[in-house]
Motif scaffolding. Structure first.
Motif, PDB file in Angstrom:
ATOM      1  N   MET A   1       0.838  -1.196   0.000  1.00  0.00           N
ATOM      2  CA  MET A   1       0.000   0.000   0.000  1.00  0.00           C
ATOM      3  C   MET A   1       0.876   1.251   0.000  1.00  0.00           C
ATOM      4  SD  MET A   1      -3.230  -1.108   2.379  1.00  0.00           S
ATOM      5  CE  MET A   1      -4.178  -2.565   1.960  1.00  0.00           C
ATOM      6  N   GLY A   2       1.255   1.762   1.186  1.00  0.00           N
ATOM      7  CA  GLY A   2       2.182   2.867   1.238  1.00  0.00           C
ATOM      8  C   GLY A   2       1.633   4.158   0.678  1.00  0.00           C
ATOM      9  N   GLN A 212      -0.541  -0.624   7.985  1.00  0.00           N
ATOM     10  CA  GLN A 212      -1.303  -0.486   6.747  1.00  0.00           C
ATOM     11  C   GLN A 212      -0.920   0.791   6.005  1.00  0.00           C
ATOM     12  OE1 GLN A 212      -5.505  -0.339   7.487  1.00  0.00           O
ATOM     13  NE2 GLN A 212      -6.076  -0.736   5.371  1.00  0.00           N
ATOM     14  N   LEU A 213      -0.708   1.875   6.741  1.00  0.00           N
ATOM     15  CA  LEU A 213      -0.394   3.159   6.125  1.00  0.00           C
ATOM     16  C   LEU A 213       1.042   3.228   5.612  1.00  0.00           C
ATOM     17  CD1 LEU A 213      -2.170   5.486   8.727  1.00  0.00           C
ATOM     18  CD2 LEU A 213      -2.899   5.082   6.365  1.00  0.00           C
ATOM     19  N   HIS A 214       1.936   2.458   6.227  1.00  0.00           N
ATOM     20  CA  HIS A 214       3.340   2.514   5.816  1.00  0.00           C
ATOM     21  C   HIS A 214       3.671   1.574   4.668  1.00  0.00           C
ATOM     22  CE1 HIS A 214       4.187   4.926   9.376  1.00  0.00           C
ATOM     23  NE2 HIS A 214       5.397   5.114   8.907  1.00  0.00           N
ATOM     24  N   GLY A 215       2.934   0.488   4.526  1.00  0.00           N
ATOM     25  CA  GLY A 215       3.243  -0.462   3.463  1.00  0.00           C
ATOM     26  C   GLY A 215       3.787  -1.762   4.018  1.00  0.00           C
ATOM     27  N   THR A 216       4.152  -2.667   3.112  1.00  0.00           N
ATOM     28  CA  THR A 216       4.499  -4.033   3.519  1.00  0.00           C
ATOM     29  C   THR A 216       5.981  -4.362   3.392  1.00  0.00           C
ATOM     30  OG1 THR A 216       3.960  -4.800   1.284  1.00  0.00           O
ATOM     31  CG2 THR A 216       2.204  -4.889   2.934  1.00  0.00           C
ATOM     32  N   THR A 217       6.806  -3.467   2.856  1.00  0.00           N
ATOM     33  CA  THR A 217       8.227  -3.761   2.706  1.00  0.00           C
ATOM     34  C   THR A 217       8.900  -3.795   4.087  1.00  0.00           C
ATOM     35  OG1 THR A 217       8.881  -1.436   2.512  1.00  0.00           O
ATOM     36  CG2 THR A 217       8.240  -2.590   0.487  1.00  0.00           C
ATOM     37  N   PRO A 218      10.026  -4.517   4.208  1.00  0.00           N
ATOM     38  CA  PRO A 218      10.723  -4.567   5.505  1.00  0.00           C
ATOM     39  C   PRO A 218      11.109  -3.174   6.020  1.00  0.00           C
ATOM     40  CG  PRO A 218      11.567  -6.255   4.030  1.00  0.00           C
ATOM     41  CD  PRO A 218      10.652  -5.414   3.211  1.00  0.00           C
ATOM     42  N   GLN A 219      11.586  -2.313   5.104  1.00  0.00           N
ATOM     43  CA  GLN A 219      11.956  -0.962   5.523  1.00  0.00           C
ATOM     44  C   GLN A 219      10.739  -0.201   6.049  1.00  0.00           C
ATOM     45  OE1 GLN A 219      12.570  -2.373   2.617  1.00  0.00           O
ATOM     46  NE2 GLN A 219      14.756  -2.215   2.111  1.00  0.00           N
ATOM     47  N   ALA A 220       9.595  -0.378   5.367  1.00  0.00           N
ATOM     48  CA  ALA A 220       8.374   0.293   5.800  1.00  0.00           C
ATOM     49  C   ALA A 220       7.920  -0.216   7.162  1.00  0.00           C
ATOM     50  CB  ALA A 220       7.275   0.096   4.758  1.00  0.00           C
ATOM     51  N   ARG A 221       8.073  -1.535   7.389  1.00  0.00           N
ATOM     52  CA  ARG A 221       7.695  -2.113   8.683  1.00  0.00           C
ATOM     53  C   ARG A 221       8.559  -1.551   9.814  1.00  0.00           C
ATOM     54  NH1 ARG A 221       3.382  -5.917   9.889  1.00  0.00           N
ATOM     55  NH2 ARG A 221       2.299  -5.959   7.896  1.00  0.00           N
ATOM     56  N   PHE A 228       5.212   3.991  15.600  1.00  0.00           N
ATOM     57  CA  PHE A 228       4.203   3.537  16.555  1.00  0.00           C
ATOM     58  C   PHE A 228       4.717   3.640  17.984  1.00  0.00           C
ATOM     59  CE2 PHE A 228       2.166   0.273  19.153  1.00  0.00           C
ATOM     60  CZ  PHE A 228       0.836   0.647  18.995  1.00  0.00           C
ATOM     61  N   LYS A 229       5.971   3.292  18.199  1.00  0.00           N
ATOM     62  CA  LYS A 229       6.532   3.362  19.560  1.00  0.00           C
ATOM     63  C   LYS A 229       6.509   4.807  20.071  1.00  0.00           C
ATOM     64  CE  LYS A 229      10.639   1.972  22.236  1.00  0.00           C
ATOM     65  NZ  LYS A 229      10.883   3.290  22.863  1.00  0.00           N
TER      66      LYS A 229
END
Length: 498
Positions: A1-2, A212-221, A228-229
């Motif tokens: 997404m992203g 969901q807003l950041h996307g699914t790539t490892p960097q995005a996670r 979030f923290k």
């Protein structure tokens, strides 16, 4: 997404802003239609009804924005947007089916409540779901959709005037219900604000939304985990110390500064004079000797200028240069454009009505005056138009963001009502001197923005505590709460074994 998903969320939620622009613009076309005039009586009553309709609509907007702060805290951003769309459907249905002025006025009041709710909540929602690096672009979409709403209203009104029945005015009023219904249903499928979810203790849902807003790539996670923290720690600390009082907005020096900046940018946006042009453009053109169909044509072209400049600005500039510099540029530009406009109207006044067409008008002065009005719209779209919505909602901490944004939006509508009242009187009685008011106001705005407004570009919403100098030790508050909770738990455990 992203990125694409973020843009989709911003554009779709900004249907509320489109409704704002369309609803504000369509009434100007409707009240000139012959079938509308036949339905609602003689000229005197029509003028009274038009003025009342306009003012009660703005008044409804004020009270809608006022109540939206509480509603956002209690039910969340998505539910509040849905409440706004329900009021919009109700008010627009009454306007569409009106057979007398009273029904039309009540419909305008209810629609005004809807626009007040949406004008405050849509930028608030977009602010809380947008990544810091493109928050200016995504929240600036609010102004873009308002402008598109005005354009659509102008052309729908222009086309419907040729319908030889009551449908000529009922149809454009009824079309307001289409975007309202689309938003009512569609907003259900967009994510909740993760910051509101954290406020109400729905932490797992909030984390999923951030992913969901950041996307699914490892960097995005990884980026999502970091955001979030930070978000969670700050908001949890704010929840422990918040009191949910209006006085929180000036409880500390830092909070007072936040409130003054948010209210100031909204009020200064009204001082730009943009809504004087939007509402009373034909009267301004009359001061240049342009009347009748020619004035309406110029106003129609004028309506397209702002959105073009706005999309260029929010896409390529806003998140690169920040908030403060565009505001300074806008205020300085309005000093220049209104100074030149005042000089033109003073030096080349139009001929009296009875001599219109007999006395030649200075064409060069006319073109220069129109250019100044158009430039005012362009400069507004490169400054206060999008920035006012962005800055007013991003400066507050989560604990006061909804009520703070509500107060700032109420200030916007209050000065909107004030200027809508005094502008026609001023242009009629003092003519070109009325424009000097905007020269003086924007000169003062420029000084205040230069000296007191901070730069918030690229900052996360939680970093605003650093920008404004809040004396809040997040770690200490959380540790104290943890110690208190542990102590209470130990006492309970000892009592159970006593």
């Amino acid at each position: 997404m992203g990125l694409l998903y973020n843009i989709f969320v911003s554009v779709f939620s900004s249907i509320g802003a489109f409704l704002f622009g369309y609803d504000s613009g369509i009434i100007a076309s409707v009240i000139t239609m012959s079938r509308y005039l036949d339905r609602f009586g003689d000229n005197a009553s029509i003028r009274g009804g038009v003025v009342s309709s306009f003012n009660v609509f703005l008044g409804g907007c004020f009270f809608g924005a006022m109540g939206a702060g509480w509603c956002n805290d209690r039910f969340g951003r998505k539910r509040t947007i849905q409440v706004g769309t329900i009021f919009a459907l109700w008010g627009c249905a009454m306007q569409t089916g009106a057979n007398n002025v009273a029904t039309l006025l009540v419909g305008r009041i209810i629609a005004g409540l809807a626009i007040g709710i949406l004008s405050m909540t849509v930028p608030l929602y977009n602010t809380e779901v947008a990544p810091p690096k493109i928050r200016g672009f995504l929240v600036g979409m609010t102004q873009q959709m308002i402008g598109i709403g005005f354009i659509v209203a102008n052309w729908v009104g222009y086309g419907c005037q040729y319908i030889d029945s009551d449908a000529s005015w009922r149809l454009p009023l009824g079309l307001q219900m289409a975007p309202a219904f689309l938003l009512l249903v569609g907003i259900q499928f967009l994510p909740n604000s993760p910051r509101w979810l954290l406020e109400v203790g729905r932490d797992d849902e909030a984390k999923e939304v951030v992913y969901q807003l950041h996307g699914t790539t490892p960097q995005a996670r990884d980026a999502a985990d970091v955001e979030f923290k930070e978000m969670s720690e700050t908001i949890k600390a704010e929840v422990f110390v918040r009191s949910r009082k209006l006085s929180d907005l000036w409880a500390t020096r830092a909070m007072l500064r936040r409130t003054l900046v948010a209210v100031g940018v909204q009020v200064f946006g009204q001082f730009s004079g943009i809504n004087v042009i939007n509402y009373f453009g034909p009267e301004m053109y009359a001061g240049l000797g342009i009347t009748g169909g020619q004035a309406l044509l110029v106003q129609g072209i004028y309506g397209a200028v702002g959105p073009i400049a706005n999309i260029f600005f929010i896409t390529l500039i806003l998140d690169r240069v920040g908030r403060k510099k565009p505001l300074m540029f806008g205020a300085a530009s309005f000093v220049v454009t209104f100074s030149i406009l005042a000089a033109i109207v003073a030096s080349f006044p139009p001929p009296p009505v009875e001599l219109a067409g007999q006395v030649p008008v200075n064409q060069a002065a006319q073109r220069a005056g129109i250019a100044m009005i158009f430039l005012t719209s362009i400069f507004f779209s490169l400054s206060f138009g999008p920035v006012s919505w962005v800055l007013a909602s991003e400066v507050f901490p989560t604990s006061t963001r909804s009520i703070g944004t509500s107060v700032a939006t109420c200030a916007n509508w209050a000065f909107n009502v004030l200027l809508s009242q005094v502008s026609p009187i001023g242009m009629t009685n003092v003519k070109w001197k009325f424009y000097l008011l905007f020269v003086a106001l924007n000169f003062v705005d420029f000084i205040i923005i230069t000296l007191f407004f901070p730069e918030t570009k690229g900052k996360s919403l939680e970093d605003m505590a650093i920008v404004f100098g809040d004396n809040v030790d997040t770690k200490r508050i959380l540790d104290e709460h943890k110690d208190t909770s542990d102590s209470a738990s130990n006492e309970k455990h000892e009592l159970e074994h006593a």
